[in-house]
Design an enzyme around this catalytic site. Structure first.
Site, short mmCIF file in Angstrom:
data_model
loop_
_atom_site.label_atom_id
_atom_site.label_comp_id
_atom_site.label_asym_id
_atom_site.label_seq_id
_atom_site.Cartn_x
_atom_site.Cartn_y
_atom_site.Cartn_z
N LYS A 53 -1.70 -2.42 -4.41
CA LYS A 53 -0.25 -2.20 -4.32
C LYS A 53 0.41 -3.20 -3.37
O LYS A 53 1.45 -3.77 -3.70
CB LYS A 53 0.05 -0.77 -3.82
N ARG A 78 3.76 9.72 -0.86
CA ARG A 78 2.33 10.05 -0.96
C ARG A 78 2.10 11.54 -1.13
O ARG A 78 0.96 11.98 -1.25
CB ARG A 78 1.62 9.58 0.28
N ARG A 138 -11.71 -6.42 2.56
CA ARG A 138 -10.34 -6.86 2.84
C ARG A 138 -10.16 -7.28 4.30
O ARG A 138 -10.71 -6.66 5.20
CB ARG A 138 -9.38 -5.70 2.53
N ARG A 178 -8.80 -4.22 8.99
CA ARG A 178 -8.06 -3.02 9.39
C ARG A 178 -9.04 -1.94 9.83
O ARG A 178 -10.09 -1.77 9.22
CB ARG A 178 -7.21 -2.52 8.22
N ARG A 206 -9.80 8.60 2.34
CA ARG A 206 -8.44 8.28 1.87
C ARG A 206 -8.32 8.54 0.38
O ARG A 206 -7.28 8.97 -0.11
CB ARG A 206 -8.10 6.82 2.18
#
Ligand code: AMP
Length: 214
Positions: free
Chosen positions: A13, A88, A127, A159, A170
């Site tokens: 996203k 969300r 990532r 992160r 998550r």
């Protein structure tokens, strides 16, 4: 045009939102980026966000809605926005609808990206991001060995919430709390289901076609 980029954490996203900002001329509204900025500032609110974010849980709606309302009131979002990681929960979707309705707007498209969970684990754990949000991947788009972002000069890091365990937590939060948003928007006929696998360019092409902008 108001567009929700929807999909599990790691579906791409953020990457697509940044491209769509250029193509559509409307800003990205990412509650995750706003929360990370608040957390980096060391504020009391940032510390509160950290409690939830670092273990993969959703931040409570009342805190999120405050942030979102402030962002949507800014002049660059007057003609529309690309919502990334927001809403969300169904109450957040209802709050978004109500806020847009007051401005004479509505959610025009929900772009729902689908990606398999095992692909997501690989994408997220590889990532890397710089402090202003440019994204890299150790395999697909490796960061320079200097560890410094070529676009903005800030440090490139992993992160804190990009570990496999947190990714799975998550994803469970997504399935139980976020996925039901699709049923909320289904009757409005605004959902575009997009295959989220392939190259970044292929996925952008599918999204633009769905938005009637290709
Ligand atoms: P993201 O960058 O969108 O993947 O968000 C990272 C983390 O920030 C999430 O795992 C949540 O802890 C928190 N977060 C971001 N946006 C929201 C939201 N709209 N509602 C609740 N929590 C959020």
């Amino acid at each position: 045009m108001d567009v929700i980029l929807f999909g599990p954490p790691g579906a791409g996203k953020g990457t697509q939102a940044k491209i769509l900002v250029e193509k559509l001329g409307i800003p990205q509204v990412s509650t995750g980026d706003m929360m990370r900025a608040e957390r980096a500032s060391g504020s009391a609110l940032g510390k509160k966000f950290d409690e939830y974010m670092s273990n993969g849980a959703l931040v409570p709606d009342e805190l999120v809605l405050e942030l979102f309302a402030q962002r949507l009131a800014q002049p660059d979002a007057a003609e529309g926005a690309i919502f990334d990681g927001f809403p969300r929960t169904v109450p957040q979707a209802e709050a978004l609808d109500a806020t847009l309705a007051k401005l004479g707007r509505k959610v025009d498209h929900v772009v729902a990206l689908s990606v398999d969970i095992e692909d997501i684990v690989g994408r997220i754990t590889g990532r890397r991001v710089c402090l202003s949000g440019h994204t890299f991947h150790v395999r697909y788009s490796p960061p320079p060995p200097s560890g410094v972002c070529p676009e903005c000069g800030s440090e490139i890091v992993q992160r804190k919430d990009d570990t496999e365990e947190t990714v799975r937590t998550r994803n469970s939060a997504y399935e139980s709390q976020t996925f039901p948003i699709l049923a909320h928007y289904e009757p409005l006929g605004v959902i575009d289901k997009i295959d989220g696998t392939g190259t970044v360019e292929e996925i952008t092409g599918r999204i633009l076609a769905a938005l009637g902008k290709s």
